[in-house]
Write an enzyme that holds these catalytic residues in place. Structure first.
Site, PDB file in Angstrom:
ATOM      1  N   GLY B 207     -84.491   3.045  24.293  1.00 28.61           N
ATOM      2  CA  GLY B 207     -84.280   4.353  24.943  1.00 28.61           C
ATOM      3  C   GLY B 207     -83.699   4.195  26.336  1.00 28.61           C
ATOM      4  O   GLY B 207     -82.678   3.527  26.509  1.00 28.61           O
ATOM      5  N   GLU B 208     -84.362   4.778  27.322  1.00 27.21           N
ATOM      6  CA  GLU B 208     -83.840   4.736  28.698  1.00 27.21           C
ATOM      7  C   GLU B 208     -83.793   3.326  29.280  1.00 27.21           C
ATOM      8  O   GLU B 208     -83.201   3.106  30.335  1.00 27.21           O
ATOM      9  CB  GLU B 208     -84.676   5.630  29.622  1.00 27.21           C
ATOM     10  CG  GLU B 208     -86.110   5.162  29.741  1.00 27.21           C
ATOM     11  CD  GLU B 208     -86.888   5.845  30.892  1.00 27.21           C
ATOM     12  OE1 GLU B 208     -86.328   6.066  31.967  1.00 27.21           O
ATOM     13  OE2 GLU B 208     -88.085   6.126  30.679  1.00 27.21           O
ATOM     14  N   GLY B 210     -82.493   0.754  27.567  1.00 23.54           N
ATOM     15  CA  GLY B 210     -81.372   0.025  26.986  1.00 23.54           C
ATOM     16  C   GLY B 210     -81.642  -0.523  25.605  1.00 23.54           C
ATOM     17  O   GLY B 210     -82.505  -0.022  24.873  1.00 23.54           O
ATOM     18  N   ASP B 238     -78.903   7.520  16.553  1.00 26.43           N
ATOM     19  CA  ASP B 238     -77.858   7.556  15.523  1.00 26.43           C
ATOM     20  C   ASP B 238     -76.471   7.428  16.162  1.00 26.43           C
ATOM     21  O   ASP B 238     -75.579   6.794  15.591  1.00 26.43           O
ATOM     22  CB  ASP B 238     -77.950   8.857  14.723  1.00 26.43           C
ATOM     23  CG  ASP B 238     -79.249   8.934  13.930  1.00 26.43           C
ATOM     24  OD1 ASP B 238     -79.615   7.912  13.314  1.00 26.43           O
ATOM     25  OD2 ASP B 238     -79.887   9.990  13.935  1.00 26.43           O
TER      26      ASP B 238
END
Lengths: 308, 308
Positions: B207-208, B210, B238
């Site tokens: 996620g945030e 990487g 996706d």
């Protein structure tokens, strides 16, 4: 070769992790910062305080790394600052079991005369008033002042913290602390708000997720090396800061491009720190090992996309 | 130019975030993957199913991006898969409010004849048995099969999941799912265990924080671009996978060095996806915008330390 003043605790730590526990071992922010910065052969001095119970061998250990210890006051009748903590299973959080301030409660740092013209000052985590008093002793404005702090001072000395933050060039702070200090969840927005408080450079440490360096619109993101095992995270943040400060002191270059390298060196050194309890890994770290891991960092992060 | 088969849901989503909420809008794994992969001008086909309630304009939207939709079955009397979710304030977690499988419950994917020799197959998140049935339709072994999955299948179809994982080349999975699948906290150790299950390449999405790419002892870490605001994370994973698959299909190069670039393209495209609700940002994204953000990614991550 630049001079580097390091201010922070020199302490006893007792640590519990899922992998084991220690008795009182060598710890403290200035200790970790100093051991890390010593890899750059800079002319560094530690400013701190210990009690009469502090072993000479620990002081010798710092001296042997060419760290000037004349600024470490020894209060014969006092006891050394002691911290004890227990890490949870995920190693990302911990409980403090004991904090005995001891001699730290009345610490009046004195920067050795020879270091009052140092180019770089690294203010390790301490009461902001103590950090300020060090800056006031500098005879000329240092080229770069780096400050590390923590949420504790946001809770109980926020006004003083703002005073010192306003006088420094680089702040190193972890992600949750950056959010607490600014009330902003986005680290990009948080960094912008911290810029407005004074510091030209903001380093946000995200532990296993790496570190971010901000200078207004410039951002650099150094990931942390994925590790098989984090044995003991104690001192990793200070080791990062010591590598950052040591590299800047050695190179004398405070450009954003060079600070990127300082962040990479800091991350590299911190990746060793967590491999053993306390300072154990840092005490015997060789230049060859550091070099090899820097190469790993390059492989980890560098890519080749041709863009016009 | 390589052919790319994309399998996954084409769906309605209804999304609530702290910034607002939507009615039923275009969503689904194959939709996000397709929109993202379309940036590489590859010959892509989507394999999915929708109901008679699915608007022609949404199908046209995919066609207009040069995505072959002959493999999207339309069940006139059926309803389209519908998902609704509400994100928490930190945008890192969400509650599912509604899941209506509808036509997805009896989905038997059929790969269009022209695409049974595709070089790259992207298996979006679906029941592992459905993912397997797609592989069985390929007339020759694809150069690269990429699989995305989620914790839901680990909970309720683990044996089937292991069967498909054993037959693919690259798995993309998030950090918590990698931990659940392997029982290992360290992502380095988790990736090693997933290698042993079959996939030569493991991509762990954080996620945030990487994404990590593993190929045995090789590791690459692409950070996520720090964003001022994450407006809606739906479809980001996706979109990442679509960028990864599209870049590989375009270049035809499955070396580790080139996969690094695929990860960077995936991360870059995902950083746009979260800026608006659903597919809105991806629908109108220009090549110029992508190019500019790739330059930002280079600045974000590249440094110059000279090492022998």
């Amino acid at each position: 070769m630049g001079k580097l003043v390091i201010v922070g605790t020199v302490a006893f730590d007792a640590i519990e992790t899922p992998f084991g526990k220690t008795d009182k071992i060598l710890g403290g922010a200035a200790t970790f910062i100093g051991l890390s910065a010593s890899h750059f052969n800079v002319d560094a001095a530690a400013v701190s305080v210990v009690g009469g119970d502090f072993p000479q061998e620990y002081l010798d250990l710092l001296s042997n790394k060419n760290i000037d210890i004349s600024g470490i006051e020894i209060v014969k009748e006092g006891k050394t600052f002691f911290w004890s903590g227990r890490y949870h299973n995920d190693m990302n959080s911990r409980d403090t079991l004991v904090t005995e301030l001891n001699t730290l409660a009345d610490f009046n740092p004195v920067v050795p005369q020879d270091y009052r013209n140092a180019e770089v000052v690294m203010l390790g985590n301490l009461h902001p008033i103590v950090q300020l008093s060090v800056l006031e002793q500098m005879e000329e404005k240092p080229k770069l002042v780096i400050l590390d702090t923590m949420n504790f001072w946001m809770d109980c000395a926020l006004d003083d913290l703002h005073k010192v933050i306003n006088k420094i060039d680089v702040i190193t702070i972890n992600d949750e602390e950056a959010r607490q200090l600014t009330g902003e969840y986005s680290l990009l927005v948080a960094a912008r708000k911290i810029h407005e408080m004074g510091p030209k450079y903001v380093v946000i440490k995200k532990g296993e997720h790496g570190a971010l360096l901000f200078n207004n619109d410039n951002v650099f993101y150094a990931p942390a090396l994925p590790l098989e095992e984090v044995f003991d995270p104690t001192g990793a943040g200070d080791t990062f800061a010591g590598g950052f400060a040591g590299y800047i002191a050695k190179t004398g270059d405070t450009s954003f491009e060079n600070m990127k390298n300082a962040v990479i060196y800091g991350s590299t050194l911190a990746s060793f720190c967590v491999e053993k309890f306390g300072t154990e890994r840092m005490q015997n770290l060789t230049e060859g090992e550091v070099h090899k891991r820097l190469l790993q960092f390059k492989q980890l992060t560098q890519f080749e996309i041709e863009l016009a």
